[in-house]
Design a protein around this motif. Structure first.
Motif, PDB file in Angstrom:
ATOM      1  N   ARG A  75     -76.921  91.647 -18.137  1.00  0.00           N
ATOM      2  CA  ARG A  75     -78.365  91.893 -18.259  1.00  0.00           C
ATOM      3  C   ARG A  75     -78.872  91.514 -19.660  1.00  0.00           C
ATOM      4  O   ARG A  75     -79.950  90.977 -19.820  1.00  0.00           O
ATOM      5  CB  ARG A  75     -78.610  93.393 -18.010  1.00  0.00           C
ATOM      6  N   THR A  76     -78.029  91.743 -20.668  1.00  0.00           N
ATOM      7  CA  THR A  76     -78.475  91.526 -22.044  1.00  0.00           C
ATOM      8  C   THR A  76     -78.236  90.100 -22.501  1.00  0.00           C
ATOM      9  O   THR A  76     -79.055  89.511 -23.198  1.00  0.00           O
ATOM     10  CB  THR A  76     -77.703  92.492 -22.988  1.00  0.00           C
ATOM     11  N   ALA A  97     -86.569  85.462 -26.343  1.00  0.00           N
ATOM     12  CA  ALA A  97     -87.141  85.668 -27.683  1.00  0.00           C
ATOM     13  C   ALA A  97     -87.327  87.153 -27.986  1.00  0.00           C
ATOM     14  O   ALA A  97     -87.135  87.592 -29.126  1.00  0.00           O
ATOM     15  CB  ALA A  97     -88.468  84.928 -27.804  1.00  0.00           C
ATOM     16  N   ALA A  98     -87.686  87.926 -26.954  1.00  0.00           N
ATOM     17  CA  ALA A  98     -87.909  89.365 -27.181  1.00  0.00           C
ATOM     18  C   ALA A  98     -86.612  90.023 -27.658  1.00  0.00           C
ATOM     19  O   ALA A  98     -86.617  90.832 -28.596  1.00  0.00           O
ATOM     20  CB  ALA A  98     -88.394  90.019 -25.895  1.00  0.00           C
ATOM     21  N   ALA A  99     -85.493  89.660 -27.050  1.00  0.00           N
ATOM     22  CA  ALA A  99     -84.215  90.242 -27.481  1.00  0.00           C
ATOM     23  C   ALA A  99     -83.764  89.646 -28.808  1.00  0.00           C
ATOM     24  O   ALA A  99     -83.205  90.343 -29.662  1.00  0.00           O
ATOM     25  CB  ALA A  99     -83.149  90.005 -26.409  1.00  0.00           C
ATOM     26  N   ALA A 100     -84.042  88.345 -28.988  1.00  0.00           N
ATOM     27  CA  ALA A 100     -83.579  87.661 -30.201  1.00  0.00           C
ATOM     28  C   ALA A 100     -84.242  88.219 -31.451  1.00  0.00           C
ATOM     29  O   ALA A 100     -83.662  88.196 -32.535  1.00  0.00           O
ATOM     30  CB  ALA A 100     -83.868  86.161 -30.095  1.00  0.00           C
ATOM     31  N   LEU A 123     -77.096  86.110 -29.501  1.00  0.00           N
ATOM     32  CA  LEU A 123     -77.496  86.006 -28.091  1.00  0.00           C
ATOM     33  C   LEU A 123     -77.160  84.623 -27.546  1.00  0.00           C
ATOM     34  O   LEU A 123     -76.634  84.478 -26.445  1.00  0.00           O
ATOM     35  CB  LEU A 123     -78.988  86.256 -27.947  1.00  0.00           C
ATOM     36  N   LEU A 124     -77.468  83.594 -28.340  1.00  0.00           N
ATOM     37  CA  LEU A 124     -77.193  82.244 -27.863  1.00  0.00           C
ATOM     38  C   LEU A 124     -75.680  82.022 -27.735  1.00  0.00           C
ATOM     39  O   LEU A 124     -75.193  81.569 -26.687  1.00  0.00           O
ATOM     40  CB  LEU A 124     -77.798  81.206 -28.819  1.00  0.00           C
TER      41      LEU A 124
END
Ligand SMILES: Cc1cc2nc3c(=O)[nH]c(=O)nc-3n(C[C@H](O)[C@H](O)[C@H](O)COP(=O)(O)OP(=O)(O)OC[C@H]3O[C@@H](n4cnc5c(N)ncnc54)[C@H](O)[C@@H]3O)c2cc1C
Length: 470
Positions: free
Chosen positions: A120-121, A152-155, A197-198
């Motif tokens: 999910r993350t 982008a929101a998580a990044a 994240l990437l």
């Protein structure tokens, strides 16, 4: 001979720009200050005949999925990716290990009750169609805006907040924290999660090495340049505008400082101020090891990866990056490394093995961190010291002497602060274009930033070619 386009710097971005331009029929010259091409993608035989040591970059999650490298068809120019079963293995202690497998089922099995949270993350971004290309093309308008907005929101989050909110178990929190800490940012900093994240999303496609060493990527790019009539010259440092071919378009695969120095007042004052204010990140101290045996890990998963991270817990990662951000030499740094001969035995003669490891240090640091790095590997692989035959230490200060783009030993040519994720070095859909028509900054100092993927050079070259069209 007169050239249409001159590229200063034969790193992955400069060579990618040159390859795209030459392929389009432009007369291209590439010059580099160093005696050999490749910048951060070079391999040497410093450990003796038959050894292939990656001097800088070693593992290529972004290169493997790079739209630029795919477009240039580097495999037709000799590049072979070797994909390990595990993109990453994290060691907490000798017996405590977590592997990030390439295969989804195997990955989920390792992550256990955290598998759904990971997917999910992080995991979703790796297989959302087109998202990785959008991220590597940033800040151009994304083709998949909904997925890009979710990413982008998580990044934009601090890593510390992301791991606390997303994962319940300390090992998985530590696993992600170390991946995110590739950015060399304090884990409390907004945006520090972005590189993590990437990279974590790319665990599903793989973290490969190039057969024969990272130089193979460089040689494949140079092969495209030469196949289309381009010229590449080495031992040619550029420090003044008069050295460059008159009338040629200019592509700087350099730090903003070199662009500023060479172009001087030809650049408008506001842009010069932006280049002067460009911030660089902390340094890296790297140790290369020649070994008589592979590292004596107790866990078999290390034999099936090109990358290991070593940190007992999140605290070790947090403290390391906080110390470095404060300008202090980390006392017990978390360590990032690899054993390329596990995946590519061709890199050393029979009976010899190669490994490398590094940790972050303050910018410009001259400290030899080999004792701390060796101690951390020994903690997770008792007996490691007994298999070391030789070692080469490259301090942060030496990183810059090796390649002027690594200012203060910053291997990403620019801090990865939230501001510089968005403004690298300017806010623009094509941040490679300078205000002077026909002059481009195309190094990792422009979005999408560090890594051997060639995307900055690619975007600069495509923009220049588009400008030619009536
Ligand atoms: C120790 C280390 C480990 C790394 N590990 C990885 C990894 O595993 N995976 C990964 O993807 N990335 C890794 N990186 C980062 C990666 O190497 C860089 O982000 C990438 O090489 C940037 O490419 P570039 O073309 O922008 O610049 P560079 O590769 O830095 O090339 C710039 C070139 O410009 C030349 N140059 C600079 N100034 C001048 C001048 N005035 N005149 C002429 N030539 C000039 C330099 O000599 C150099 O050849 C690592 C980097 C280092 C140093």
């Amino acid at each position: 001979m007169d050239y249409d386009d001159a590229v200063v710097g034969a790193g992955p971005n400069g060579l990618t720009a040159a390859a795209v331009l030459a392929r389009a029929g432009r007369r291209v010259l590439v010059v580099d200050a160093a005696p050999t091409i490749g910048g951060g993608a070079r391999t040497d035989s410093a450990f003796g005949a038959g050894t292939r040591r990656d001097v800088c970059s070693a593992v290529h999650p972004t290169g493997f999925v790079s739209p630029a490298f795919a477009d240039l068809d580097l495999t037709a120019h000799g590049l072979r990716w070797l994909l390990p079963e595990y993109s990453l293995v994290h060691g907490y202690g000798p017996e405590h290990v977590l592997g990030l497998a390439r295969d989804r089922g195997a990955r989920d099995a390792e992550l256990g009750r955290e598998a759904r949270a990971w997917e999910r993350t992080v995991g979703w971004a790796g297989h959302a169609p087109g998202l990785v290309a959008d991220v590597l093309n940033a800040p151009a308008l994304p083709r998949r805006p909904v997925a890009a907005a979710r990413f982008a929101a998580a990044a934009g989050l601090p890593t510390a907040a992301l791991v606390r909110g997303a994962f319940r178990t300390p090992p998985v929190r530590t696993l992600f924290a170390a991946v995110a800490a590739h950015s060399a940012r304090p884990l409390s900093a907004a945006g520090s999660a972005a590189p993590g994240l990437l990279l974590a999303a790319l665990a599903g496609s793989g973290w490969p090495v190039a057969r024969g060493g990272s130089q193979a990527i460089t040689e494949a790019l140079a092969s495209v340049v030469r196949a289309h009539g381009g010229t590449i010259e080495t031992d040619c440092p550029i420090s003044g505008f008069e050295q460059l071919s008159r009338g040629a378009r200019l592509f700087f695969d350099t730090s903003p400082r070199v662009l500023r120095a060479v172009m001087g007042e030809r650049l408008p004052a506001w842009y010069r101020r932006r280049l002067d204010g460009f911030a660089y990140g902390p340094g890296t101290c790297k140790v290369d090891f020649l070994l008589s045996e592979p590292i004596p890990w107790r866990d078999a998963r290390y034999a099936a990866t090109a990358t290991f991270h070593l940190a007992r817990d999140v605290r070790q990662v947090v403290v390391t990056e906080a110390e470095v951000a404060d300008g202090r030499i980390p006392v017990r740094p978390w360590v990032l490394g690899g054993e390329p001969t596990r995946i590519d035995p061709s890199r050393a003669p029979a009976g010899a093995h190669l490994a490398w490891a590094y940790c972050h240090v303050p910018a410009g640091c001259t400290e030899d961190m080999s004792a701390a790095i060796t101690a951390e590997i020994e903690r997770c692989a008792p007996g490691f010291r007994d298999v070391i035959v030789g070692q080469i230490v490259t301090t942060a200060a030496e990183q810059e002497r090796y390649n002027a783009n690594n200012i203060g030993g910053d291997i990403g040519c620019g801090a990865t602060s939230l501001t510089q994720l968005m403004r690298r070095p300017v806010v623009s859909a094509v941040p490679q274009a300078t205000p002077v028509p026909g002059v481009y900054l195309c190094s990792a100092a422009t979005a999408p930033g560090g890594g051997v993927h060639g995307m900055s050079g690619y975007r600069a070259a495509l923009h220049a070619l588009a400008a030619d069209r009536p």
